[in-house]
Design an enzyme around this catalytic site. Sequence first.
Site, mmCIF file in Angstrom:
data_model
loop_
_atom_site.group_PDB
_atom_site.id
_atom_site.type_symbol
_atom_site.label_atom_id
_atom_site.label_comp_id
_atom_site.label_asym_id
_atom_site.label_seq_id
_atom_site.Cartn_x
_atom_site.Cartn_y
_atom_site.Cartn_z
ATOM 1 N N ASP A 40 -1.845 -6.362 -5.042
ATOM 2 C CA ASP A 40 -2.039 -5.702 -3.759
ATOM 3 C C ASP A 40 -3.236 -6.394 -3.091
ATOM 4 O OD1 ASP A 40 -2.869 -4.157 -1.649
ATOM 5 O OD2 ASP A 40 -2.768 -2.246 -2.700
ATOM 6 N N CYS B 290 -7.491 7.613 0.382
ATOM 7 C CA CYS B 290 -6.151 7.428 -0.208
ATOM 8 C C CYS B 290 -6.238 6.933 -1.652
ATOM 9 C CB CYS B 290 -5.292 6.468 0.618
ATOM 10 S SG CYS B 290 -5.068 6.991 2.314
HETATM 11 N N1 C6P Z 1 -6.314 1.218 2.968
HETATM 12 C C1 C6P Z 1 -8.334 2.218 3.842
HETATM 13 O O1 C6P Z 1 -9.009 2.766 4.725
HETATM 14 P P1 C6P Z 1 -1.258 -0.111 4.887
HETATM 15 O O2 C6P Z 1 -1.578 1.281 5.307
HETATM 16 O O3 C6P Z 1 0.180 -0.265 4.446
HETATM 17 O O4 C6P Z 1 -1.672 -1.148 5.878
HETATM 18 O O5 C6P Z 1 -2.183 -0.428 3.613
HETATM 19 C C2 C6P Z 1 -2.147 0.413 2.491
HETATM 20 C C3 C6P Z 1 -3.167 -0.017 1.496
HETATM 21 C C4 C6P Z 1 -2.751 -0.512 0.267
HETATM 22 N N2 C6P Z 1 -3.616 -0.962 -0.650
HETATM 23 C C5 C6P Z 1 -4.959 -0.945 -0.429
HETATM 24 C C6 C6P Z 1 -5.872 -1.482 -1.479
HETATM 25 C C7 C6P Z 1 -5.435 -0.438 0.786
HETATM 26 O O6 C6P Z 1 -6.757 -0.428 1.000
HETATM 27 C C8 C6P Z 1 -4.535 0.059 1.761
HETATM 28 C C9 C6P Z 1 -5.034 0.666 3.039
HETATM 29 C C10 C6P Z 1 -6.946 1.748 4.172
HETATM 30 O O7 C6P Z 1 -8.778 2.005 2.715
HETATM 31 C C11 C6P Z 1 -6.148 2.830 4.852
HETATM 32 S S1 C6P Z 1 -5.788 4.177 3.794
#
Ligand code: C6P
Length: 405
Positions: A199, A363
Amino acid sequence: MYDIAKIREDFPILSREVYGKPLIYLDNGATTQKPRCVVDSIVEEYYSVNSNVHRGVHFLSQQATNLHEASRETVRKFINARSTSEIIFTRGTTESINLVASSFTERFMKPGDEVIVSVMEHHSNIVSWQLQAERKGIVLKVIPMNDCGELLLDEYEKLFSERTKLVSVAQVSNVLGTINPVKEMIATAHAHGVPFLVDGAQSIPHMKVDVQDLDADFFVFSGHKVYGPTGVGVLYGKENLLNELPPYQGGGEMIQNVSFEKTTFNELPFKFEAGTPDYIGTTSLAKALDYVSAIGMDEIAAYEHELTVYAMQRMKEIPGMRIFGEAEHKGGVISFLVGNIHHFDMGTLLDRLGIAVRTGHHCAEPLMTRLGITGTVRASLGLYTTKEEIDALVAGIKRVSMMFG
Ligand code: C6P
């Protein structure tokens, strides 16, 4: 020379004020601001090229298709994939992980088979697998960490069994800033014959990524975290693996021939790109990648590292400061609490000073449980963050702390 003043001029939003104070944007982990070239690209393409891709013989459609496919090549080069067949455009990290979770489980996993994740994963790299656990009976195993926020690699090694089918771990934690040794972890997984998903949501904006050097089987990221537009992201996968996976969604573009009796599927990468893609977004994403490449990913990493060291040192001056995440290898993400001040109160009062930080569980609720807290305040740095902004953050935290006595 890292010309911070010139870089900041490229981001119009950085010169705005909030509550009559200069904006200090320290929420880059949630999303980054956009340089002018990224926004201009969106406007220009809508005004002068807009047409659906891969569908028309006419001039505009071909021009839009060329831009879209050139963007795929830009992404390929940026992460050093072997071929553009390995670059799937998605809506973002979350959709990329869900795609792999769904298709990989369907193709390769039976009830009782195992996926290894870590305790510091974002919900998108936990819940996507839990959905498969409910539907297909797969099992999640979790790599623990030490109190500095470093994964315990000996424990990781012990988690492998004959039933392990995939490892899925973040390269950089969005809460702790820990830079996980994914290259080493991938080698361990491969020694057990197990593929590895990285990721890259929080690594791609901050460091050079070379998927061949890592030997990652899958690598996922979001455009909006690397100074690109929202709504577009990437799934990189090794071609042989992607070829084995069944399609994720059905629709236009992903098919070869359709009849009511039998449908055959398109080749890579289109097999995984059902429906009209966000072709305006992909062009704009390519502009963002060109933008950071022109500054230099190594230069960005070096600048942000120096800033992180400075920020950590300054933050520790504050009485009652508790920092979560003190790994030896750490990116520009600083999660903290001060005394008994609730993270939400601290965030709200910093906001009144013009300082944008994130508060809450970010999250990553299982990580909060591990830390024994409900949330943190998080300051996350970007390529345009300055020492003066760090100083303003420290002064702001001190001021809020004084208010709480
Ligand atoms: N973290 C944060 O404020 P998306 O929402 O699909 O662009 O990314 C999801 C995601 C997945 N893995 C990691 C390690 C992340 O940090 C994030 C997104 C943001 O930390 C929004 S919750």
